[in-house]
Design a protein around this motif. Sequence first.
Motif, PDB file in Angstrom:
ATOM      1  N   ALA A 209     -15.865  34.768  -1.354  1.00  0.00           N
ATOM      2  CA  ALA A 209     -15.716  33.224  -1.553  1.00  0.00           C
ATOM      3  C   ALA A 209     -15.959  32.629  -3.072  1.00  0.00           C
TER       4      ALA A 209
ATOM      5  N   ASP B 147     -18.528  37.572   1.446  1.00  0.00           N
ATOM      6  CA  ASP B 147     -17.801  38.113   2.426  1.00  0.00           C
ATOM      7  C   ASP B 147     -18.264  37.259   3.673  1.00  0.00           C
TER       8      ASP B 147
ATOM      9  N   THR C 297     -17.636  33.728   3.724  1.00  0.00           N
ATOM     10  CA  THR C 297     -16.093  33.418   4.183  1.00  0.00           C
ATOM     11  C   THR C 297     -16.109  33.560   5.506  1.00  0.00           C
TER      12      THR C 297
ATOM     13  N   ASP D 135     -17.255  30.536   7.499  1.00  0.00           N
ATOM     14  CA  ASP D 135     -16.483  29.348   7.516  1.00  0.00           C
ATOM     15  C   ASP D 135     -15.422  29.279   8.344  1.00  0.00           C
TER      16      ASP D 135
END
Length: 229
Positions: free
Chosen positions: A70, A80, A83, A86
């Motif tokens: 990210a 990681d 991300t 998200d």
Amino acid sequence: MSYFPDRGPAVAALTAIMVGGLALTGCSLPGADQTDVAWSSAVPDGAVEQTPASISPSSPLPSTSTVSSASSDAPAGSADALTALDTIAVKGRAPKTGYDRALFGQAWADDVSVEGGHNGCDTRNDILRRDLTELTTKPRTHDCVILTGVLDDPYTGTTIAFQRGQKTSTAVQIDHVVALSDAWQKGAQQLTTAERQSFANDPLNLQAVDGPTNILEWVRVRVSDQAAR
């Protein structure tokens, strides 16, 4: 014997995947067992040592190789996890209706499918061994039962001398980053009993911490929760 890897980024991603929502920090629930259990699950010398507890996640993690970073400025691994988070839909909290600690199985059970399970040592002692230094162990327990050690508490920044005993074990408690009741409201009620027991004993979500601070934080969260209703 190797025990547990670095847990930082894994906790966030694991929790999000297990309960289908954002990971909110939780703390131990007074009244739940934090028993020092001897190797092979026998209580040494007939003593049962209980301290407050709380709960949380388990289940397989996604491969970090499939998740892009990210931010190049984020610590290794944390990008990681962010991300992965998200990609999870943020939804409202379900009611606590039906929650009971017993629904997450035996506290500190070794009969779990997460790392450390079926190693002949209960979860509490596994975490003490992982997080404390300068350890001494009870003889003839395959180094399972921790008698003494030193904790560099991540919550208070203080150094705590741990000594196993009816009146002293509470100095160090095992905190669950995500509390069981919180997990229940975010999807854990849909898991099987075996999955919930593994969730409650997953070392990825457990941390040895200063006992009194852990209790105070639990009280603060409960008061805040009541005020929000």
